[in-house]
Scaffold this motif. Structure first.
Motif, mmCIF file in Angstrom:
data_model
loop_
_atom_site.group_PDB
_atom_site.id
_atom_site.type_symbol
_atom_site.label_atom_id
_atom_site.label_comp_id
_atom_site.label_asym_id
_atom_site.label_seq_id
_atom_site.Cartn_x
_atom_site.Cartn_y
_atom_site.Cartn_z
ATOM 1 N N GLU A 66 9.769 16.783 24.516
ATOM 2 C CA GLU A 66 9.161 15.510 24.881
ATOM 3 C C GLU A 66 9.617 14.513 23.829
ATOM 4 O O GLU A 66 9.728 14.856 22.652
ATOM 5 N N THR A 112 3.292 7.759 29.884
ATOM 6 C CA THR A 112 4.680 8.036 30.210
ATOM 7 C C THR A 112 5.473 6.744 30.336
ATOM 8 O O THR A 112 5.040 5.811 30.997
ATOM 9 N N SER A 161 5.737 8.134 25.976
ATOM 10 C CA SER A 161 6.408 9.425 25.977
ATOM 11 C C SER A 161 7.230 9.619 27.247
ATOM 12 O O SER A 161 6.895 9.069 28.293
ATOM 13 N N THR A 162 8.263 10.462 27.159
ATOM 14 C CA THR A 162 9.020 10.858 28.342
ATOM 15 C C THR A 162 8.268 11.905 29.144
ATOM 16 O O THR A 162 8.613 12.167 30.287
ATOM 17 N N GLY A 163 7.280 12.547 28.524
ATOM 18 C CA GLY A 163 6.662 13.723 29.121
ATOM 19 C C GLY A 163 7.570 14.922 28.866
ATOM 20 O O GLY A 163 8.748 14.769 28.531
ATOM 21 N N ARG A 164 7.032 16.116 28.982
ATOM 22 C CA ARG A 164 7.837 17.325 28.740
ATOM 23 C C ARG A 164 8.861 17.502 29.849
ATOM 24 O O ARG A 164 8.550 17.342 31.024
#
Length: 94
Positions: free
Chosen positions: A77, A4, A28-31
């Motif tokens: 995401e 993240t 990633s931003t994450g979901r």
């Protein structure tokens, strides 16, 4: 495996939330779901993959200094799909 990215809220009041995202390649931003309409403003050029809950991937090229309006809702995401760090600011309009 993605990790993240770091996000930091730069400003928030009853009308707006400004968040800066700092991504290394593959992060990633994450979901998440945006509750409000928002604008993405890249600080650096970069490529992202926007991943929907069904796993479909939408590639996107971001250009520093441009702005990209996005509607509220829609779980997703965002992954830095480039080889270099990526920084962008999200401005959510409450």
């Amino acid at each position: 495996m993605t990790t993240t990215a770091r996000a930091s809220v730069q400003h928030e009041d009853e009308r707006v939330r400004v968040t800066r995202w700092d991504f290394e390649a593959g992060q990633s931003t994450g979901r998440h779901v945006h509750e409000y309409d928002y604008v993405v403003v890249p600080v650096t050029d970069g490529r992202t993959d926007v991943i929907s809950p069904d796993g479909s991937v939408t590639p996107s090229q971001l250009t520093a200094g441009e702005s990209y309006a996005r509607p509220a809702g829609g779980e997703h995401e965002v992954v830095n799909a480039g080889a270099f760090p990526l920084v962008f600011v999200e401005i959510e309009l409450k």
